[in-house]
Design a protein around this motif. Structure first.
Motif, PDB file in Angstrom:
ATOM      1  N   VAL A 257       0.833  -1.200   0.000  1.00  0.00           N
ATOM      2  CA  VAL A 257       0.000   0.000   0.000  1.00  0.00           C
ATOM      3  C   VAL A 257       0.865   1.246   0.000  1.00  0.00           C
ATOM      4  O   VAL A 257       1.787   1.384   0.813  1.00  0.00           O
ATOM      5  CB  VAL A 257      -0.938   0.000   1.224  1.00  0.00           C
ATOM      6  CG1 VAL A 257      -1.802   1.257   1.241  1.00  0.00           C
ATOM      7  CG2 VAL A 257      -1.809  -1.258   1.221  1.00  0.00           C
ATOM      8  N   ASN A 258       0.573   2.147  -0.957  1.00  0.00           N
ATOM      9  CA  ASN A 258       1.228   3.455  -1.066  1.00  0.00           C
ATOM     10  C   ASN A 258       2.743   3.345  -1.247  1.00  0.00           C
ATOM     11  O   ASN A 258       3.527   4.087  -0.638  1.00  0.00           O
ATOM     12  CB  ASN A 258       0.896   4.335   0.144  1.00  0.00           C
ATOM     13  CG  ASN A 258      -0.569   4.697   0.194  1.00  0.00           C
ATOM     14  OD1 ASN A 258      -1.233   4.796  -0.841  1.00  0.00           O
ATOM     15  ND2 ASN A 258      -1.097   4.873   1.395  1.00  0.00           N
ATOM     16  N   ALA A 286      -5.550   5.693  -1.361  1.00  0.00           N
ATOM     17  CA  ALA A 286      -4.537   4.641  -1.352  1.00  0.00           C
ATOM     18  C   ALA A 286      -4.170   4.210  -2.766  1.00  0.00           C
ATOM     19  O   ALA A 286      -4.989   4.266  -3.684  1.00  0.00           O
ATOM     20  CB  ALA A 286      -5.020   3.432  -0.548  1.00  0.00           C
ATOM     21  N   THR A 346      -6.883   4.043   6.844  1.00  0.00           N
ATOM     22  CA  THR A 346      -5.631   3.356   6.547  1.00  0.00           C
ATOM     23  C   THR A 346      -5.903   1.970   5.974  1.00  0.00           C
ATOM     24  O   THR A 346      -6.632   1.166   6.563  1.00  0.00           O
ATOM     25  CB  THR A 346      -4.773   3.215   7.813  1.00  0.00           C
ATOM     26  OG1 THR A 346      -4.501   4.520   8.346  1.00  0.00           O
ATOM     27  CG2 THR A 346      -3.455   2.514   7.501  1.00  0.00           C
TER      28      THR A 346
END
Length: 609
Positions: A257-258, A286, A346
């Motif tokens: 992720v990211n 994201a 998140t």
């Protein structure tokens, strides 16, 4: 967005009278104050004059001349013409001499043959009705096109591929349309849509919102990096506030992720992007990649997406991935599915799912569907082979390509367990699992098999077979056990229609829309004549509903401007409430709805029913 004919008149009227409660309350207030034509007495023997209708997306705009002495008007609807449903008043007491009637609360086929009458009223009663008006329902079919300029370079036109991916919110008020062929060089939200040959097929997603009955473009969304067929797949949460866009041709070497988006060394690795909407404004949340020891090219991560109703569980298909020990050492192109979870804002990696029967070129993860709570996941592997037992001609037996399979998995914490491996009952080229649709509770599953043949001898062992009309299997789960429920087929079935190539299902699992993008009739609109096969690859969609244990075809749907080779129903989406149906025609490139309209986009459109 392109609107239907009578554009200027409709826009003027809609500014004054929106599809909202405000208009009704205002009408009642005027009526109470004795609106209309003052002290003139109402002629009860004469109906209002000039009663007519114009059109908007899933709506009618009725208008008429003011009647002397009238304080308000009453509009009545007979929803099925000469059918059994009774005539009923709509709109309450209407004071102005026009009324915008929304059809958003039902699918358009439910108003085939509907008729409308109007009468003028005052405090002592109402007068005579007008003659019935039967609107042309085809003109109420919504029609969306890319607003960006048509790309053109080297003396040729490119294509937006508008409609390759399509998704609807649960209530049908938010519509996301992927355009992976978009070629602008911008990034992020609402950038410059001007095309550039250097960024051909970078892709885009268009978001539309229905507010007070009006559909308007809310956002033009691009990947935060160069993308790569960004928008080939799209998914929306139930509230429409979380959007995921797949970019299966994206080529960065990032992980998880990211990660770092700048590296472009792994062609076709693929990516998924998550966006969130807050008070009408979209922002990227994201950038998601698979986590593998070796990221292989041509895994096409993002080729399929499934998002839970709350937008907190995301499954991403990676059908070209090596299916084994996270390294290119076992099953070539077996495919895999990667699952991610959101906590607050998140996103984290949750799990990786592979087939328990992995073989080369199964392409496990080509299609996905997930239950509303994110606890049941269906995975399509339409290229899975089947083995036919030895016979006189083939003493060693033989493999049949693309028989297909669909796997159902359930989740316990971070662990997915296979609950069922569903396969067609006869080994033949069916491409079973090409499309999937799952009810919100996860207990009803529809599986598309566009290569299915009906009583064909000998059965085909390789594509294409000209006698394969396709079908859809429905399955039901009870106490953890899956069983086949029925086969869905069109009332009139032709050869090689591709029926079952795309699917969509309402939340309760009792309404199923089926795409047949190779269907060839020249019919237009709703429930036309399917027998004129002069429009090759025009495409069609079929709507089925369940009553008790029986399924029946309710509607046969075509484009409002049917033409050959437009691939109508290449993508399809149905709102959870079952009242809004979006059907894409990503090869449509005409402006037949209004010859005086300047065509600013090319390559694809989406129709709303």
């Amino acid at each position: 967005m392109m609107l239907l004919p009578d554009v200027k008149a409709r826009r003027m009227l809609l500014r004054a009278f929106q599809f909202s409660a405000t208009g009704v309350f205002a009408a009642l207030a005027i009526s109470a104050c004795g609106g209309g034509s003052g002290d003139a007495s109402l002629d009860k023997t004469t109906a209002p004059s000039g009663f007519s209708v114009s059109y908007d997306t899933k709506g009618y705009l009725f208008h008429w001349s003011a009647t002397a002495g009238a304080t308000h008007y009453e509009l009545v609807e007979d929803p099925d013409g000469l059918g059994p449903l009774p005539e009923a008043q709509v709109g309450g007491a209407i004071a102005p001499n026009s009324y915008a009637h929304s059809l958003a609360a039902q699918l358009l086929y439910e108003r085939v043959n509907a008729s409308y009458r109007l009468r003028a009223c005052d405090a002592s009663g109402c007068g005579a009705f007008t003659s019935a008006v039967v609107p042309d329902l085809t003109r109420a079919i919504g029609y969306f096109r890319a607003s960006a300029p048509a790309p053109r370079w080297s003396g040729r036109f490119g294509t937006h591929d508008f409609g390759r991916g399509v998704a609807l919110s649960a209530d049908g008020s938010t519509l996301a349309i992927g355009a992976p062929g978009d070629s602008s060089a911008s990034h992020g939200i609402n950038g410059d849509p001007s095309p550039s040959e250097a960024t051909h097929y970078s892709g885009a997603v268009y978001v539309y919102a229905r507010v007070n009955g009006r559909w308007d473009q809310q956002a033009y969304i691009k990947a935060s990096n160069q993308g790569g067929s960004f928008g080939a797949t799209v998914a929306l949460s139930a509230d429409g506030n979380t959007l995921v866009a797949g970019a299966p041709a994206e080529s960065s070497n990032a992980s998880g992720v990211n990660g770092n988006q700048a590296d472009t060394s792994v062609f076709g690795a693929g990516a998924a992007y998550v966006f969130r909407r807050t008070t009408g404004t979209w922002a990227q949340q994201a950038y998601i990649k698979p986590v593998l020891e070796v990221l292989q090219p041509s895994t096409f991560f993002g080729s399929a997406l499934a998002l839970s109703a709350d937008g907190k569980t995301l499954a991403v298909g990676s059908p070209g991935e090596y299916n084994g020990l996270n390294t290119p050492s076992q099953v070539n192109f077996g495919g895999a599915v990667h699952v991610y979870a959101r906590n607050n804002d998140t996103w984290t990696v949750h799990s990786r799912v592979t087939s328990s029967e992995a073989e080369d070129s199964d392409h496990f993860g080509t299609q996905l569907a997930i239950s509303g709570d994110g606890q049941t996941l269906a995975v399509g592997a339409p290229h899975r082979k089947g083995f036919l037992a030895p016979d006189a001609l083939h003493p060693s037996g033989r493999y049949v390509s693309s028989v297909g399979a669909a796997y159902v998995l359930t989740r316990n914490g971070a662990t997915w367990t296979q609950q069922a491996a569903l396969k067609p009952p006869v080994i033949e080229y069916t491409a079973f699992g090409t499309a999937l649709a799952l009810s919100t509770d996860g207990n009803t599953l529809a599986v598309g098999a566009p290569g299915y043949t009906d009583a064909v001898t000998p059965r085909p062992v390789s594509p294409p077979d000209t006698a394969a009309p396709g079908t859809v299997y429905t399955f039901h789960r009870q106490v953890g056990q899956w069983s086949q429920q029925t086969l869905l087929k069109p009332t009139i079935s032709e050869k090689l229609e591709g029926f079952g190539r795309t699917l969509a299902m309402s939340a309760d699992g009792r309404t199923v829309a089926v795409g047949a993008p190779a269907e060839m009739s020249k019919a237009v609109g709703i429930n036309g004549d399917p027998m004129d096969n002069s429009a090759r690859l025009a495409g069609a969609a079929y709507l089925f509903t369940q009553n008790g244990n029986a399924w029946s075809q309710r509607a046969y749907l075509k484009a409002s401007n049917t033409a050959s080779h437009i691939d109508f129903s290449q993508a399809i989406a149905l709102s959870a409430d079952g009242n809004t149906l979006a059907i894409a025609s990503r090869s449509e490139a005409t402006s037949a709805t209004d010859p005086n309209t300047v065509q600013t986009g090319t390559g694809g459109s989406v129709y709303l029913y």
